[in-house]
Scaffold this motif. Sequence first.
Motif, mmCIF file in Angstrom:
data_model
loop_
_atom_site.group_PDB
_atom_site.id
_atom_site.type_symbol
_atom_site.label_atom_id
_atom_site.label_comp_id
_atom_site.label_asym_id
_atom_site.label_seq_id
_atom_site.Cartn_x
_atom_site.Cartn_y
_atom_site.Cartn_z
ATOM 1 N N ALA A 7 12.864 2.627 33.696
ATOM 2 C CA ALA A 7 11.544 2.965 34.215
ATOM 3 C C ALA A 7 11.354 4.460 34.473
ATOM 4 O O ALA A 7 10.287 5.003 34.169
ATOM 5 C CB ALA A 7 11.257 2.149 35.475
ATOM 6 N N ASN A 63 16.753 2.030 42.236
ATOM 7 C CA ASN A 63 15.441 2.482 42.673
ATOM 8 C C ASN A 63 15.566 3.551 43.757
ATOM 9 O O ASN A 63 14.848 4.571 43.730
ATOM 10 C CB ASN A 63 14.626 1.287 43.172
ATOM 11 C CG ASN A 63 13.223 1.664 43.565
ATOM 12 O OD1 ASN A 63 12.989 2.201 44.648
ATOM 13 N ND2 ASN A 63 12.268 1.390 42.702
ATOM 14 N N ASP A 116 12.935 -4.771 38.817
ATOM 15 C CA ASP A 116 11.795 -4.244 39.560
ATOM 16 C C ASP A 116 10.536 -4.406 38.717
ATOM 17 O O ASP A 116 10.585 -4.257 37.489
ATOM 18 C CB ASP A 116 11.978 -2.746 39.866
ATOM 19 C CG ASP A 116 13.025 -2.484 40.922
ATOM 20 O OD1 ASP A 116 13.223 -3.367 41.779
ATOM 21 O OD2 ASP A 116 13.638 -1.400 40.897
ATOM 22 N N TRP A 140 7.351 -3.325 36.847
ATOM 23 C CA TRP A 140 6.959 -2.060 36.205
ATOM 24 C C TRP A 140 5.889 -2.333 35.161
ATOM 25 O O TRP A 140 5.983 -3.325 34.428
ATOM 26 C CB TRP A 140 8.185 -1.426 35.521
ATOM 27 C CG TRP A 140 7.843 -0.107 34.895
ATOM 28 C CD1 TRP A 140 7.872 1.116 35.510
ATOM 29 C CD2 TRP A 140 7.417 0.140 33.550
ATOM 30 N NE1 TRP A 140 7.479 2.102 34.636
ATOM 31 C CE2 TRP A 140 7.191 1.526 33.415
ATOM 32 C CE3 TRP A 140 7.188 -0.679 32.437
ATOM 33 C CZ2 TRP A 140 6.755 2.108 32.230
ATOM 34 C CZ3 TRP A 140 6.750 -0.120 31.249
ATOM 35 C CH2 TRP A 140 6.543 1.259 31.155
ATOM 36 N N PRO A 141 4.894 -1.461 35.047
ATOM 37 C CA PRO A 141 4.586 -0.337 35.957
ATOM 38 C C PRO A 141 3.852 -0.824 37.196
ATOM 39 O O PRO A 141 3.175 -1.861 37.165
ATOM 40 C CB PRO A 141 3.681 0.556 35.097
ATOM 41 C CG PRO A 141 3.022 -0.393 34.144
ATOM 42 C CD PRO A 141 4.008 -1.495 33.881
ATOM 43 N N ASN A 181 2.615 -6.431 34.595
ATOM 44 C CA ASN A 181 4.066 -6.252 34.554
ATOM 45 C C ASN A 181 4.610 -6.290 33.130
ATOM 46 O O ASN A 181 4.212 -7.130 32.320
ATOM 47 C CB ASN A 181 4.741 -7.351 35.382
ATOM 48 C CG ASN A 181 6.243 -7.199 35.390
ATOM 49 O OD1 ASN A 181 6.765 -6.157 35.749
ATOM 50 N ND2 ASN A 181 6.941 -8.244 34.976
#
Length: 230
Positions: free
Chosen positions: A47, A9, A71, A73-74, A79
Amino acid sequence: MRPDAQRLNRFYSSGVGLRVARAVRARIAPLWNLNARTRLLGLGYCAPFVAGLTDVCERVALGHPARQGVDRWPVGAPNRAVLLDDLALPFHDALFDVVLCVHLLDFGDPVRHLREIWRVLAPGGQLILVLANRSGVWTHFDASPFGAGRPFTPSQITVQLEECMFGLRRWDTCLVMPPRRWLMPLEPLAYWLAPELGGLMVIDAEKLDGPAAIPAGGKRLRVAQPAPTI
């Protein structure tokens, strides 16, 4: 060593990472075979490369390897990212029409990964791979996650695709210049002079008909763990 989700990230939020995402998206865009009925699965860390596709496809899901972390997403929407066993995908056979893999084959057994992807792809389904190119310089820079795993040559990945009943349709490269912001303005000229030295390869392959691929091994998980709600 596989970078975790936080490191990935941070990289893709940096100036260099944003440029990587733009360059890869530009190579993938002409390859997509998407419509309102497409079921798309991203494996690894995808992502940065699938923004906006939830409005194009019937279904978009991201699968993050358990050793990497996940993580949400989005952001700001329901999710679609799950934590899973990347060698025993918790999906029915032939469920997806397109699979995108970034930061996946570089950190495991490529043949086992490809066999499991073959299982969940529909007949004639599309596989897009983004891999570090052994002939490029990105594999030598630890500042990039593409320098942390195993690089490939075009011939190596072609052989492994054929072993797992995928047909190579086309391949391209991008990012000839090293991952340094002050060098990146020279990228168009460098790519024009030596495209074969691109740091990343973008592979477009198709699932071929044949007997069922050998399962990746082990008991398949049936429940995926979603990212925590934020």
